[in-house]
Design a protein around this motif. Structure first.
Motif, PDB file in Angstrom:
ATOM      1  N   GLU A 330      50.460  54.256  26.460  1.00 49.14           N
ATOM      2  CA  GLU A 330      50.202  52.833  26.234  1.00 49.14           C
ATOM      3  C   GLU A 330      48.798  52.585  25.679  1.00 49.14           C
ATOM      4  O   GLU A 330      48.617  51.747  24.798  1.00 49.14           O
ATOM      5  N   ASN A 331      47.810  53.290  26.186  1.00 54.94           N
ATOM      6  CA  ASN A 331      46.433  53.124  25.722  1.00 54.94           C
ATOM      7  C   ASN A 331      46.149  54.146  24.632  1.00 54.94           C
ATOM      8  O   ASN A 331      45.950  55.328  24.898  1.00 54.94           O
ATOM      9  N   GLU A 332      46.132  53.697  23.392  1.00 59.06           N
ATOM     10  CA  GLU A 332      45.980  54.622  22.263  1.00 59.06           C
ATOM     11  C   GLU A 332      44.642  55.364  22.264  1.00 59.06           C
ATOM     12  O   GLU A 332      44.519  56.415  21.627  1.00 59.06           O
ATOM     13  N   ASP A 333      43.665  54.846  22.987  1.00 58.03           N
ATOM     14  CA  ASP A 333      42.370  55.527  23.059  1.00 58.03           C
ATOM     15  C   ASP A 333      42.380  56.703  24.029  1.00 58.03           C
ATOM     16  O   ASP A 333      41.408  57.463  24.097  1.00 58.03           O
ATOM     17  N   ARG A 334      43.458  56.870  24.788  1.00 56.43           N
ATOM     18  CA  ARG A 334      43.519  57.931  25.791  1.00 56.43           C
ATOM     19  C   ARG A 334      44.587  58.973  25.464  1.00 56.43           C
ATOM     20  O   ARG A 334      45.037  59.713  26.341  1.00 56.43           O
ATOM     21  N   LEU A 335      45.001  59.045  24.219  1.00 52.52           N
ATOM     22  CA  LEU A 335      45.978  60.059  23.823  1.00 52.52           C
ATOM     23  C   LEU A 335      45.475  61.463  24.147  1.00 52.52           C
ATOM     24  O   LEU A 335      46.251  62.348  24.517  1.00 52.52           O
ATOM     25  N   TRP A 336      44.191  61.649  24.001  1.00 54.02           N
ATOM     26  CA  TRP A 336      43.613  62.982  24.176  1.00 54.02           C
ATOM     27  C   TRP A 336      43.839  63.539  25.573  1.00 54.02           C
ATOM     28  O   TRP A 336      43.988  64.755  25.747  1.00 54.02           O
ATOM     29  N   GLU A 337      43.901  62.662  26.582  1.00 51.39           N
ATOM     30  CA  GLU A 337      44.101  63.147  27.946  1.00 51.39           C
ATOM     31  C   GLU A 337      45.457  63.819  28.113  1.00 51.39           C
ATOM     32  O   GLU A 337      45.566  64.907  28.714  1.00 51.39           O
ATOM     33  N   LYS A 338      46.491  63.197  27.586  1.00 51.88           N
ATOM     34  CA  LYS A 338      47.826  63.784  27.682  1.00 51.88           C
ATOM     35  C   LYS A 338      47.950  65.015  26.796  1.00 51.88           C
ATOM     36  O   LYS A 338      48.651  65.977  27.141  1.00 51.88           O
ATOM     37  N   ALA A 339      47.277  64.995  25.669  1.00 50.10           N
ATOM     38  CA  ALA A 339      47.285  66.179  24.804  1.00 50.10           C
ATOM     39  C   ALA A 339      46.662  67.374  25.524  1.00 50.10           C
ATOM     40  O   ALA A 339      47.200  68.490  25.487  1.00 50.10           O
ATOM     41  N   LEU A 340      45.559  67.129  26.213  1.00 47.65           N
ATOM     42  CA  LEU A 340      44.912  68.217  26.963  1.00 47.65           C
ATOM     43  C   LEU A 340      45.809  68.735  28.077  1.00 47.65           C
ATOM     44  O   LEU A 340      45.855  69.947  28.337  1.00 47.65           O
ATOM     45  N   GLU A 341      46.519  67.836  28.746  1.00 48.36           N
ATOM     46  CA  GLU A 341      47.437  68.272  29.807  1.00 48.36           C
ATOM     47  C   GLU A 341      48.426  69.306  29.274  1.00 48.36           C
ATOM     48  O   GLU A 341      48.718  70.313  29.930  1.00 48.36           O
ATOM     49  N   ILE A 342      48.945  69.057  28.094  1.00 49.70           N
ATOM     50  CA  ILE A 342      49.927  69.967  27.505  1.00 49.70           C
ATOM     51  C   ILE A 342      49.270  71.256  27.033  1.00 49.70           C
ATOM     52  O   ILE A 342      49.755  72.360  27.298  1.00 49.70           O
ATOM     53  N   LEU A 343      48.144  71.127  26.345  1.00 44.16           N
ATOM     54  CA  LEU A 343      47.484  72.303  25.781  1.00 44.16           C
ATOM     55  C   LEU A 343      46.957  73.244  26.851  1.00 44.16           C
ATOM     56  O   LEU A 343      46.873  74.465  26.644  1.00 44.16           O
ATOM     57  N   GLU A 344      46.611  72.682  28.009  1.00 40.95           N
ATOM     58  CA  GLU A 344      46.013  73.500  29.077  1.00 40.95           C
ATOM     59  C   GLU A 344      47.049  74.077  30.045  1.00 40.95           C
ATOM     60  O   GLU A 344      46.697  74.852  30.926  1.00 40.95           O
ATOM     61  N   ASP A 345      48.300  73.701  29.883  1.00 47.51           N
ATOM     62  CA  ASP A 345      49.351  74.177  30.787  1.00 47.51           C
ATOM     63  C   ASP A 345      50.446  74.831  29.952  1.00 47.51           C
ATOM     64  O   ASP A 345      51.362  74.165  29.459  1.00 47.51           O
ATOM     65  N   LYS A 346      50.369  76.133  29.785  1.00 45.98           N
ATOM     66  CA  LYS A 346      51.294  76.849  28.914  1.00 45.98           C
ATOM     67  C   LYS A 346      52.740  76.694  29.377  1.00 45.98           C
ATOM     68  O   LYS A 346      53.650  76.512  28.556  1.00 45.98           O
ATOM     69  N   ALA A 347      52.956  76.747  30.686  1.00 48.40           N
ATOM     70  CA  ALA A 347      54.321  76.617  31.208  1.00 48.40           C
ATOM     71  C   ALA A 347      54.895  75.239  30.879  1.00 48.40           C
ATOM     72  O   ALA A 347      56.064  75.116  30.488  1.00 48.40           O
ATOM     73  N   ALA A 348      54.078  74.187  31.045  1.00 43.29           N
ATOM     74  CA  ALA A 348      54.530  72.832  30.723  1.00 43.29           C
ATOM     75  C   ALA A 348      54.823  72.700  29.233  1.00 43.29           C
ATOM     76  O   ALA A 348      55.808  72.069  28.834  1.00 43.29           O
ATOM     77  N   ALA A 349      53.961  73.301  28.406  1.00 43.57           N
ATOM     78  CA  ALA A 349      54.160  73.241  26.962  1.00 43.57           C
ATOM     79  C   ALA A 349      55.476  73.907  26.562  1.00 43.57           C
ATOM     80  O   ALA A 349      56.224  73.392  25.722  1.00 43.57           O
ATOM     81  N   GLU A 350      55.780  75.045  27.175  1.00 42.02           N
ATOM     82  CA  GLU A 350      57.027  75.746  26.847  1.00 42.02           C
ATOM     83  C   GLU A 350      58.241  74.953  27.311  1.00 42.02           C
ATOM     84  O   GLU A 350      59.257  74.884  26.611  1.00 42.02           O
ATOM     85  N   ARG A 351      58.126  74.328  28.481  1.00 39.88           N
ATOM     86  CA  ARG A 351      59.227  73.495  28.979  1.00 39.88           C
ATOM     87  C   ARG A 351      59.449  72.299  28.051  1.00 39.88           C
ATOM     88  O   ARG A 351      60.597  71.965  27.719  1.00 39.88           O
ATOM     89  N   MET A 352      58.362  71.660  27.643  1.00 44.36           N
ATOM     90  CA  MET A 352      58.484  70.511  26.751  1.00 44.36           C
ATOM     91  C   MET A 352      59.021  70.929  25.387  1.00 44.36           C
ATOM     92  O   MET A 352      59.771  70.178  24.748  1.00 44.36           O
ATOM     93  N   SER A 353      58.655  72.109  24.932  1.00 36.96           N
ATOM     94  CA  SER A 353      59.168  72.612  23.665  1.00 36.96           C
ATOM     95  C   SER A 353      60.684  72.740  23.703  1.00 36.96           C
ATOM     96  O   SER A 353      61.387  72.299  22.772  1.00 36.96           O
TER      97      SER A 353
END
Length: 382
Positions: A330-353
């Motif tokens: 919702e807050n376009e200025d905070r996209l980076w926080e969710k991006a970091l969550e994905i980039l820093e959690d390999k297992a989550a990134a693979e699940r989301m992929s």
């Protein structure tokens, strides 16, 4: 069935409307239907069977766009021997007007897809035209589309907009679909590594991608500001694929943010070969745009197995499921926080992929063509 598609944009132009038309044409022809494209001339166009080009001029300040021109008799002479059963328009400019004349002359049923959310483009007009158009846009839209029996909207966003301006005709939502096989990637895929090598991105760097037109409506300065926050915390590159009127301004802003070595502008890349190489090498697709209607680039990205972090918008509700294959923030200025969550959690990134690939199955070319053919048949009988 003999189907005429009229559009002010087509190859060699590169955009979502062109991708949709190409996918629809290929899908219909595979089912045994005849498809004829009516579009504008272009200095880089390659002759293609079944494609008729009307004279055009270069659009001011937008060299990739053309302004179509036509004379009625030559247009009718083109159409007459084709025995068209239905005409499907995809833009609202000169080729749309040409299609209306053809439909009236030969009594051919029209259908129309509205691909663009026009309120986001009023800002392109200089004062006072932008203020005038802001007030006149609803009545102008109703007037232009008044002769349609039923409208097609690729997502609820444009359907809701038409309802909000009291457009009186029925509106059918038919989501876009493409040939997903272009974008599926497998372990050992030979597409992997080519874009990283080409642009000097190492294997241990995060690669974030944005694909789209470089115009004000895409909100790319906000994307750059979010990427700067990521760069403070991780080694990453942002690859911006596409071109448009704001490219020079964005390149300057990249420098002002201290991101000259981290943000890569590729310009236009060949679709689908080079585009799928980009997705194959990326870790994440990011977008701060609120101007989408049913973005083809998002379908391509999820078919490639990319998680997505994007500004929340009704147009992507069916493509980005929060916590499943990414985040619509919702807050376009905070996209980076969710991006970091994905980039820093390999297992989550693979699940989301994996989940992205599953979700992409909702946008297959077969489903798209099935829906469109049913719509054509329904409106041929009216």
């Amino acid at each position: 069935m003999n189907i005429g598609i009229f559009s002010d944009t087509y190859l060699p132009q590169v955009n979502g409307v062109v991708t949709v038309i190409r996918a629809l044409k290929a899908g219909l022809e595979q089912r045994g239907h005849k498809v004829y494209i009516f579009t504008v001339t272009h200095p880089k166009a390659v002759e293609e069977e079944g494609v008729f080009r009307l004279a055009s001029l270069k659009f001011p300040n937008e060299p990739q766009h053309r302004i179509g021109m036509f004379f009625v008799k030559p247009l009718f002479d083109m159409v007459r021997p084709l025995n068209l059963d239905i005409i499907h328009t995809h833009t609202e400019f000169s080729l749309y007007l040409a299609a209306r004349l053809v439909c009236k002359k030969f009594k051919i049923p029209p259908v129309h897809t509205i691909h663009t959310y026009y309120p986001d483009y009023i800002g392109y007009l200089p004062p006072p035209l932008n203020y005038i158009m802001e007030k006149k846009l609803p009545s102008y839209t109703r007037h232009i589309l008044r002769n349609q029996r039923c409208m097609i909207a690729p997502s609820r966003k444009n359907a809701d907009y038409l309802a909000s301006i009291s457009y009186s005709r029925p509106v059918r939502i038919i989501p876009n679909g493409i040939d997903l096989s272009h974008f599926h990637t497998l372990p050992g895929d030979t597409r992997r590594g080519k874009i990283r090598e080409r642009f000097g991105i190492s294997a241990d760097e995060d690669m974030i991608v944005f694909v789209g037109r470089l115009g004000p409506e895409k909100n790319i300065p906000v994307l750059l500001e979010n990427f700067r926050e990521i760069c403070k915390r991780r080694s990453a590159k942002l690859v911006i694929v596409g071109d448009g009127p704001d490219r020079r301004l964005l390149e300057t802003y990249r420098h002002e943010l201290g991101l000259s070595s981290s943000v890569i502008f590729t310009g236009y890349l060949q679709w689908p070969d080079e585009i799928r190489q980009v997705y194959a090498d990326a870790n994440l697709l990011m977008s701060a745009s609120h101007s989408e209607v049913h973005p083809i680039t998002f379908i391509e990205a999820i078919a490639s197995g990319l998680p997505i972090v994007a500004a929340a918008d009704i147009s992507i509700d069916s493509m980005v499921l929060n916590g499943e294959n990414g985040w619509a923030v919702e807050n376009e200025d905070r996209l980076w926080e969710k991006a970091l969550e994905i980039l820093e959690d390999k297992a989550a990134a693979e699940r989301m992929s994996r989940r992205s690939v599953e979700i992409s199955q909702n946008f297959t070319i077969d489903s798209f063509v099935d829906s469109m053919l049913a719509f054509y048949e329904e409106h041929r009988r009216l």
